[in-house]
Design a protein around this motif. Structure first.
Motif, PDB file in Angstrom:
ATOM      1  N   ILE A  44       6.307  -4.302  10.069  1.00  0.00           N
ATOM      2  CA  ILE A  44       6.423  -5.380   9.085  1.00  0.00           C
ATOM      3  C   ILE A  44       5.944  -4.901   7.715  1.00  0.00           C
ATOM      4  O   ILE A  44       4.827  -4.396   7.578  1.00  0.00           O
ATOM      5  CB  ILE A  44       5.634  -6.622   9.543  1.00  0.00           C
ATOM      6  CG1 ILE A  44       6.179  -7.114  10.884  1.00  0.00           C
ATOM      7  CG2 ILE A  44       5.715  -7.728   8.498  1.00  0.00           C
ATOM      8  CD1 ILE A  44       5.330  -8.190  11.533  1.00  0.00           C
ATOM      9  N   HIS A  45       6.820  -5.051   6.722  1.00  0.00           N
ATOM     10  CA  HIS A  45       6.518  -4.618   5.357  1.00  0.00           C
ATOM     11  C   HIS A  45       6.216  -3.130   5.254  1.00  0.00           C
ATOM     12  O   HIS A  45       5.568  -2.682   4.295  1.00  0.00           O
ATOM     13  CB  HIS A  45       5.340  -5.411   4.774  1.00  0.00           C
ATOM     14  CG  HIS A  45       5.685  -6.835   4.438  1.00  0.00           C
ATOM     15  ND1 HIS A  45       6.877  -7.235   3.876  1.00  0.00           N
ATOM     16  CD2 HIS A  45       4.955  -7.971   4.585  1.00  0.00           C
ATOM     17  CE1 HIS A  45       6.876  -8.544   3.713  1.00  0.00           C
ATOM     18  NE2 HIS A  45       5.733  -9.021   4.125  1.00  0.00           N
ATOM     19  N   ALA A  46       6.664  -2.351   6.210  1.00  0.00           N
ATOM     20  CA  ALA A  46       6.353  -0.918   6.178  1.00  0.00           C
ATOM     21  C   ALA A  46       6.917  -0.271   4.905  1.00  0.00           C
ATOM     22  O   ALA A  46       6.352   0.697   4.387  1.00  0.00           O
ATOM     23  CB  ALA A  46       6.916  -0.233   7.416  1.00  0.00           C
ATOM     24  N   ASP A  75       6.776  -1.308   2.050  1.00  0.00           N
ATOM     25  CA  ASP A  75       5.920  -1.563   0.887  1.00  0.00           C
ATOM     26  C   ASP A  75       4.765  -0.586   0.772  1.00  0.00           C
ATOM     27  O   ASP A  75       4.032  -0.594  -0.217  1.00  0.00           O
ATOM     28  CB  ASP A  75       5.356  -2.995   0.947  1.00  0.00           C
ATOM     29  CG  ASP A  75       6.452  -4.036   0.724  1.00  0.00           C
ATOM     30  OD1 ASP A  75       6.316  -5.151   1.261  1.00  0.00           O
ATOM     31  OD2 ASP A  75       7.435  -3.719   0.024  1.00  0.00           O
ATOM     32  N   VAL A  76       4.574   0.240   1.783  1.00  0.00           N
ATOM     33  CA  VAL A  76       3.477   1.219   1.717  1.00  0.00           C
ATOM     34  C   VAL A  76       3.796   2.217   0.601  1.00  0.00           C
ATOM     35  O   VAL A  76       4.886   2.776   0.553  1.00  0.00           O
ATOM     36  CB  VAL A  76       3.324   1.927   3.077  1.00  0.00           C
ATOM     37  CG1 VAL A  76       2.317   3.060   2.980  1.00  0.00           C
ATOM     38  CG2 VAL A  76       2.880   0.922   4.134  1.00  0.00           C
ATOM     39  N   PRO A  77       2.852   2.459  -0.314  1.00  0.00           N
ATOM     40  CA  PRO A  77       3.166   3.262  -1.493  1.00  0.00           C
ATOM     41  C   PRO A  77       3.202   4.750  -1.182  1.00  0.00           C
ATOM     42  O   PRO A  77       2.632   5.209  -0.205  1.00  0.00           O
ATOM     43  CB  PRO A  77       1.988   2.953  -2.424  1.00  0.00           C
ATOM     44  CG  PRO A  77       0.848   2.706  -1.499  1.00  0.00           C
ATOM     45  CD  PRO A  77       1.444   2.032  -0.286  1.00  0.00           C
ATOM     46  N   VAL A 113      -0.253   6.083  -5.655  1.00  0.00           N
ATOM     47  CA  VAL A 113      -1.690   6.023  -5.384  1.00  0.00           C
ATOM     48  C   VAL A 113      -2.445   6.845  -6.428  1.00  0.00           C
ATOM     49  O   VAL A 113      -3.497   6.456  -6.933  1.00  0.00           O
ATOM     50  CB  VAL A 113      -2.001   6.538  -3.959  1.00  0.00           C
ATOM     51  CG1 VAL A 113      -3.493   6.564  -3.691  1.00  0.00           C
ATOM     52  CG2 VAL A 113      -1.291   5.687  -2.928  1.00  0.00           C
ATOM     53  N   ALA A 154      -5.530   5.252  -0.188  1.00  0.00           N
ATOM     54  CA  ALA A 154      -4.174   5.274   0.374  1.00  0.00           C
ATOM     55  C   ALA A 154      -4.001   4.153   1.400  1.00  0.00           C
ATOM     56  O   ALA A 154      -3.053   3.357   1.327  1.00  0.00           O
ATOM     57  CB  ALA A 154      -3.873   6.636   0.986  1.00  0.00           C
ATOM     58  N   TYR A 177      -4.433   0.699  -0.227  1.00  0.00           N
ATOM     59  CA  TYR A 177      -3.246   0.355  -1.013  1.00  0.00           C
ATOM     60  C   TYR A 177      -2.149  -0.178  -0.102  1.00  0.00           C
ATOM     61  O   TYR A 177      -1.507  -1.183  -0.385  1.00  0.00           O
ATOM     62  CB  TYR A 177      -2.755   1.600  -1.751  1.00  0.00           C
ATOM     63  CG  TYR A 177      -1.931   1.320  -2.972  1.00  0.00           C
ATOM     64  CD1 TYR A 177      -0.859   0.427  -2.946  1.00  0.00           C
ATOM     65  CD2 TYR A 177      -2.210   1.953  -4.171  1.00  0.00           C
ATOM     66  CE1 TYR A 177      -0.110   0.171  -4.072  1.00  0.00           C
ATOM     67  CE2 TYR A 177      -1.460   1.724  -5.302  1.00  0.00           C
ATOM     68  CZ  TYR A 177      -0.408   0.834  -5.242  1.00  0.00           C
ATOM     69  OH  TYR A 177       0.333   0.598  -6.354  1.00  0.00           O
ATOM     70  N   GLY A 178      -1.952   0.508   1.011  1.00  0.00           N
ATOM     71  CA  GLY A 178      -0.927   0.077   1.966  1.00  0.00           C
ATOM     72  C   GLY A 178      -1.207  -1.328   2.474  1.00  0.00           C
ATOM     73  O   GLY A 178      -0.318  -2.188   2.532  1.00  0.00           O
ATOM     74  N   ALA A 228      -0.576  -3.777  -0.441  1.00  0.00           N
ATOM     75  CA  ALA A 228       0.840  -3.878  -0.815  1.00  0.00           C
ATOM     76  C   ALA A 228       1.635  -4.637   0.235  1.00  0.00           C
ATOM     77  O   ALA A 228       2.542  -5.414  -0.094  1.00  0.00           O
ATOM     78  CB  ALA A 228       1.429  -2.488  -1.012  1.00  0.00           C
ATOM     79  N   ARG A 229       1.297  -4.443   1.488  1.00  0.00           N
ATOM     80  CA  ARG A 229       2.013  -5.166   2.541  1.00  0.00           C
ATOM     81  C   ARG A 229       1.705  -6.647   2.493  1.00  0.00           C
ATOM     82  O   ARG A 229       2.569  -7.486   2.744  1.00  0.00           O
ATOM     83  CB  ARG A 229       1.637  -4.601   3.909  1.00  0.00           C
ATOM     84  CG  ARG A 229       2.236  -3.225   4.142  1.00  0.00           C
ATOM     85  CD  ARG A 229       1.627  -2.552   5.334  1.00  0.00           C
ATOM     86  NE  ARG A 229       2.518  -2.614   6.464  1.00  0.00           N
ATOM     87  CZ  ARG A 229       2.533  -1.724   7.451  1.00  0.00           C
ATOM     88  NH1 ARG A 229       1.697  -0.728   7.442  1.00  0.00           N
ATOM     89  NH2 ARG A 229       3.369  -1.854   8.449  1.00  0.00           N
TER      90      ARG A 229
END
Lengths: 359, 181
Positions: A24-26, A28-30, A35, B20, B23-24, B27-28
């Motif tokens: 789910i929303h994978a 969106d991981v930056p 970063v 990292a 942030y993930g 952001a999710r």
């Protein structure tokens, strides 16, 4: 024919849930670049911009301590802080609750018979309305849960859940649900579970990250009859003990958690009359607690309610002052549409035969 | 980095260790557009409150996640809306046959994810938070307790409730789940 609920092995389903959650929303991981960009800006800000004055971390939950009398006979708590523990509600309200506490009694359960608790619950269900990205379709539905607790609670309990699958629609309709690809179950559905001590989930309280979480030792996290019998009956000591449990080492007062724990203890079905009396009194020490003169449970039975409101969530525990019985809950949220909310009616009795409701 | 966030180098170290994943997680939950600012604000808050940091009550990591989770509460509506949208985009209705047959593992996982996304959107915020701190930040219940300043027992209870609801949603994606506690 009532549909039998399939019992997927928890192992399999929990692992699949774990995997599905990572999807789910994978997207969106930056990436690393993003970063790193934030890092550069952060250090730049720290180096070149003067700092504001030291600010306290936000208190996530703050309870207003104002006193007011609202229409409809609701007495809002005037909090009294300081060293001594003072009841939070007004004198008139306390007298109602005192009456409930004084009148609390249990019908004795003869050996071989059962404490029978029937909870009728009316709740709200919904799904996203595909005609409007910001709206849900909402319906009300109701369920009956019956529990037979043997006179010796260490023996086998029976829990029967009956879902008539009858709905009334607040928004959208049965036909719309089918049209949108959400056909809801129809026809009555009955599920029965049996377990010693009422441990219907076995000796675990669940699973996380692929491992079982065992039941904790007897305590608030696993309220056995022995543990409950050992709780203090002095309301102030009881209040402190509950507060200590829910807050742990946290300094901030958490009246919402204390209220929640009292609700939890009342719904175990194992709180004897003297404990209920102490819980009702202990609840009056909760900062911000309200006592509502007249409240009606789902089945129309009238009582007095202990209330707590926070962040738009309004909870009430309804008590019959004449008998000291806990007779239901009401739960609504200001930010939810009108007509949504959870209501219960709790009826307590003694049954001779397991699986047979007393007449 | 015990106790002292006493220099920009130490802040950079903290960032390199945790940003990292943090942030993930952010952001999710709140969306990539809001994430930059939220991540910055989290670290800046930690930096500005560094003299008040009590290492006996939390680790720098849990402190970060506590602040981040707190900031995310302002974005609750967006979070729910995003979850529902994701659910619609990625989903088709999961049927009893799908659960039983488990046709293709990928299609199954996708359909289940879609269903769960809607289920997560329907959770109470307090339950959603602990669930996602486990699933998307890999925090342990003890770390979550530290981060949110609540007892470990409360964390476990909320996790249990959240997962119970998700299991029920996976079985019957169309019905709202009652908490029969």
């Amino acid at each position: 024919m009532p549909e039998h609920r399939d019992d997927n092995t928890p192992d399999d389903l929990d692992t699949r849930i774990d995997h599905a959650l990572t999807r789910i929303h994978a997207e969106d991981v930056p990436d690393e670049q993003r970063v790193r960009a934030v890092r550069t800006r952060l250090l730049d800000t720290v180096r070149h911009h003067p700092e504001p004055r030291h600010t306290r971390p936000n208190r996530v939950l703050t309870i207003a301590a104002a006193a007011a009398v609202l229409a409809g006979g609701i007495f809002v708590a005037q909090t009294v802080g300081g060293a001594g523990l003072q009841p939070s509600a007004s004198a008139a309200a306390i007298s109602n609750l005192t009456r409930a506490a004084d009148n609390a009694h249990d019908e004795p359960v003869p050996p071989g018979d059962y404490r029978y608790i029937r909870t009728h619950r009316s709740s709200t269900g919904g799904f996203p309305d595909n005609r409007d990205p910001d709206a849900n379709c909402w319906y009300r539905t109701h369920t009956v849960i019956e529990v037979w607790i043997p006179a010796d609670p260490a023996r086998e309990w029976l829990q029967r859940t009956t879902e008539p699958n009858e709905r009334t629609w607040l928004r959208c309709s049965e036909r719309e649900a089918v049209r949108q690809g959400f056909p809801l179950p129809t026809g009555p559905r009955v599920e029965e579970r049996r377990a010693a001590r009422g441990h219907f989930n076995g000796e675990n309280i669940g699973r996380e990250n692929g491992r079982d979480i065992p039941l904790p030792p007897p305590g608030f996290g696993n309220p056995t009859p022995e543990f409950l019998a050992g709780l203090p009956r002095d309301p102030q000591r009881l209040y402190h003990q509950i507060q200590q449990y829910v807050q742990g080492d946290v300094e901030d007062d958490r009246p919402d958690l204390v209220f929640d724990e009292i609700r939890s203890l009342l719904t175990t079905g194992l709180a004897t009359a003297d404990l209920r009396a102490a819980l009702y009194r202990a609840a009056t020490y909760i900062e911000g607690v309200e006592v509502i003169d007249t409240a009606v449970n789902l089945d129309g039975r009238t009582g007095t309610a202990l209330g707590f409101t926070e962040d738009g969530a309004r909870e009430q525990l309804i008590i019959d002052p004449a008998t000291g019985e806990f007779i239901g809950q009401r739960s609504v949220h200001d930010e939810m549409p009108a007509g949504t909310g959870d209501y219960t009616a709790v009826h307590t009795d003694v049954a001779g035969d397991r699986g047979v409701a007393p007449s | 980095m015990v106790g002292g966030l006493d220099s920009e180098d130490a802040l950079a170290e903290l960032y390199d260790a945790h940003a990292a994943t943090l942030y993930g997680y952010i952001a999710r939950r709140a969306g990539p557009d809001a994430a930059d600012d939220l991540v910055s604000e989290t670290f800046l808050t930690v930096w500005r409150q560094r003299t008040g940091f009590d290492p006996s009550r939390a680790s720098p990591k849990t402190w970060l996640y506590g602040i981040a989770t707190n900031l995310l509460r302002r974005h609750a509506r967006d979070e729910v809306r995003r979850l529902r949208a994701w659910s619609r985009e990625h989903g088709r209705q999961l049927t009893e046959e799908d659960i039983g047959a488990r046709a293709s593992a990928t299609a199954d996982a996708e359909a289940l994810a879609s269903t769960l996304a809607a289920g997560i959107a329907a959770l109470r915020e307090e339950e959603r938070e602990v669930l996602l701190l486990v699933a998307w930040a890999q925090l342990s219940p003890l770390e979550i307790a530290e981060a949110l300043d609540i007892p470990a027992n409360t964390v476990r209870t909320r996790l249990h409730r959240a997962r119970t609801r998700l299991r029920a949603v996976a079985h019957n994606p169309n019905a709202e789940v009652d908490d029969h506690a």
